[in-house]
Scaffold this motif. Structure first.
Motif, short mmCIF file in Angstrom:
data_model
loop_
_atom_site.label_atom_id
_atom_site.label_comp_id
_atom_site.label_asym_id
_atom_site.label_seq_id
_atom_site.Cartn_x
_atom_site.Cartn_y
_atom_site.Cartn_z
N THR A 82 -3.00 6.52 -16.07
CA THR A 82 -2.60 5.34 -16.82
C THR A 82 -3.67 4.95 -17.82
O THR A 82 -3.37 4.43 -18.87
N ALA A 83 -4.93 5.21 -17.50
CA ALA A 83 -6.01 4.89 -18.43
C ALA A 83 -5.86 5.71 -19.70
O ALA A 83 -6.05 5.20 -20.79
N ALA A 84 -5.52 6.98 -19.56
CA ALA A 84 -5.37 7.84 -20.73
C ALA A 84 -4.22 7.35 -21.61
O ALA A 84 -4.28 7.45 -22.83
N ALA A 85 -3.20 6.81 -20.99
CA ALA A 85 -2.02 6.38 -21.75
C ALA A 85 -2.24 5.04 -22.45
O ALA A 85 -1.63 4.77 -23.47
N THR A 86 -3.10 4.20 -21.90
CA THR A 86 -3.26 2.85 -22.44
C THR A 86 -4.52 2.67 -23.26
O THR A 86 -4.75 1.60 -23.78
N GLY A 87 -5.34 3.71 -23.38
CA GLY A 87 -6.55 3.60 -24.17
C GLY A 87 -7.77 3.30 -23.32
O GLY A 87 -7.75 3.50 -22.11
N PRO A 88 -8.85 2.83 -23.92
CA PRO A 88 -10.10 2.60 -23.20
C PRO A 88 -9.91 1.62 -22.04
O PRO A 88 -9.14 0.67 -22.15
N VAL A 89 -10.66 1.86 -20.98
CA VAL A 89 -10.58 0.98 -19.81
C VAL A 89 -11.81 0.10 -19.77
O VAL A 89 -12.85 0.41 -20.37
N SER A 90 -11.71 -0.98 -19.05
CA SER A 90 -12.86 -1.86 -18.88
C SER A 90 -13.89 -1.20 -17.98
O SER A 90 -13.57 -0.26 -17.24
N GLN A 91 -15.10 -1.70 -18.04
CA GLN A 91 -16.14 -1.15 -17.18
C GLN A 91 -15.78 -1.35 -15.71
O GLN A 91 -15.98 -0.45 -14.90
N ALA A 92 -15.22 -2.49 -15.36
CA ALA A 92 -14.85 -2.75 -13.97
C ALA A 92 -13.81 -1.75 -13.48
O ALA A 92 -13.91 -1.23 -12.37
N THR A 93 -12.81 -1.44 -14.33
CA THR A 93 -11.79 -0.47 -13.96
C THR A 93 -12.41 0.91 -13.81
O THR A 93 -12.12 1.63 -12.84
N ALA A 94 -13.27 1.30 -14.74
CA ALA A 94 -13.92 2.61 -14.67
C ALA A 94 -14.76 2.72 -13.40
O ALA A 94 -14.73 3.76 -12.72
N LEU A 95 -15.49 1.67 -13.07
CA LEU A 95 -16.33 1.70 -11.86
C LEU A 95 -15.47 1.79 -10.60
O LEU A 95 -15.84 2.47 -9.65
N THR A 96 -14.33 1.11 -10.59
CA THR A 96 -13.41 1.21 -9.45
C THR A 96 -12.90 2.64 -9.31
O THR A 96 -12.87 3.19 -8.21
N GLN A 97 -12.50 3.24 -10.43
CA GLN A 97 -12.02 4.62 -10.40
C GLN A 97 -13.11 5.57 -9.93
O GLN A 97 -12.86 6.46 -9.11
N MET A 98 -14.31 5.38 -10.43
CA MET A 98 -15.43 6.22 -10.03
C MET A 98 -15.70 6.06 -8.53
O MET A 98 -15.88 7.05 -7.81
N ALA A 132 -11.83 13.55 -16.22
CA ALA A 132 -10.75 12.91 -16.97
C ALA A 132 -10.95 11.39 -17.11
O ALA A 132 -10.25 10.75 -17.88
N LEU A 133 -11.91 10.83 -16.37
CA LEU A 133 -12.15 9.39 -16.44
C LEU A 133 -12.66 8.99 -17.82
O LEU A 133 -13.47 9.68 -18.43
N ASP A 134 -12.18 7.85 -18.30
CA ASP A 134 -12.67 7.26 -19.54
C ASP A 134 -13.72 6.23 -19.13
O ASP A 134 -13.40 5.18 -18.58
N ALA A 144 -22.35 11.02 -15.35
CA ALA A 144 -22.94 12.36 -15.48
C ALA A 144 -23.55 12.82 -14.16
O ALA A 144 -23.37 13.98 -13.75
N ARG A 145 -24.24 11.92 -13.47
CA ARG A 145 -24.81 12.27 -12.15
C ARG A 145 -23.72 12.55 -11.14
O ARG A 145 -23.87 13.43 -10.28
N GLY A 146 -22.61 11.83 -11.22
CA GLY A 146 -21.49 12.06 -10.30
C GLY A 146 -20.90 13.44 -10.49
O GLY A 146 -20.58 14.14 -9.53
N GLU A 147 -20.76 13.85 -11.74
CA GLU A 147 -20.23 15.19 -12.01
C GLU A 147 -21.17 16.25 -11.45
O GLU A 147 -20.73 17.23 -10.84
N THR A 148 -22.48 16.03 -11.62
CA THR A 148 -23.46 16.96 -11.07
C THR A 148 -23.33 17.04 -9.54
O THR A 148 -23.37 18.13 -8.97
N ALA A 149 -23.19 15.89 -8.89
CA ALA A 149 -23.07 15.86 -7.43
C ALA A 149 -21.82 16.61 -6.96
O ALA A 149 -21.87 17.36 -5.99
N LEU A 150 -20.71 16.42 -7.67
CA LEU A 150 -19.47 17.12 -7.29
C LEU A 150 -19.62 18.62 -7.51
O LEU A 150 -19.16 19.43 -6.69
N GLN A 151 -20.29 19.02 -8.59
CA GLN A 151 -20.52 20.44 -8.83
C GLN A 151 -21.46 21.03 -7.78
O GLN A 151 -21.30 22.18 -7.38
#
Length: 191
Positions: A82-98, A132-134, A144-151
């Motif tokens: 839904t974030a991709a469809a509606t444009g940029p997300v708020s920092q709070a939304t991004a942090l929740t998704q992360m 895919a997160l915005d 960036a650190r999260g992506e490294t941890a997942l890798q």
């Protein structure tokens, strides 16, 4: 009137029993998993648990109680699509998704029914969702650190058995550190 109350009470009890029912996958190692839904995936069974899809080889399953789901699983949304469809997300939304994706990653480390190959696949899917997160600028270093941890987790479970535990422990520690960073970002941004 008394008959109507008894009928309503009985219908409520039957309805609650149905709502509390979960399908059960019995594993050959003696463990059992209560799942929200499952379906046959050829040489494996796919099931939903805790908002994610997990796949187990049929060779590890003794029996399955319940009926398979037809069609797609109903998933809890992390908001990525839904974030991709509606444009940029708020920092709070991004942090929740992360935070949601990091929590799923942390849970994968503790899964005892998944093989190393299945964990590699699950961490790869989480990495794809992560990418895919915005993410707004203030959260990008943690992203960036999260992506490294997942890798690191993908590499750990793809390593030979001798190195797997050590590498998985490092990946888990890094992922936990990122979770703390994301939590602090949420607290400082008022989210």
């Amino acid at each position: 009137m008394r008959g109507l109350r008894i009928t309503l009470a009985l219908a409520t009890v039957v309805g609650l029993a149905g709502a509390l029912h979960a399908d059960v996958i019995h594993l050959k190692n003696g463990n059992r998993l209560e799942v929200e839904g499952w379906k046959d995936a050829g040489d494996a069974i796919e099931f939903t648990m805790g908002g994610g899809i997990i796949r187990i080889a049929k060779a590890e399953i003794q029996k399955v109680e319940g009926k398979p789901i037809r069609g797609d699983f109903r998933m809890y949304s992390s908001g990525v699509s839904t974030a991709a469809a509606t444009g940029p997300v708020s920092q709070a939304t991004a942090l929740t998704q992360m935070g949601d994706l990091l929590q799923q990653g942390a849970a994968l480390f503790g899964q005892t029914v998944l093989s190393s190959d299945e964990k590699v696949g699950a961490f790869r899917r989480l990495t794809e969702q992560w990418r895919a997160l915005d993410v707004p600028e203030p959260a990008r270093p943690a992203h960036a650190r999260g992506e490294t941890a997942l890798q690191m987790a993908v590499a750990a479970f793809g390593a030979d058995e001798a190195e797997q535990k050590t590498r998985a422990d490092r990946a888990r520690a890094e992922l936990s550190s990122v979770q703390e960073d994301v939590k602090k970002l949420g607290e400082t941004s008022g989210g």
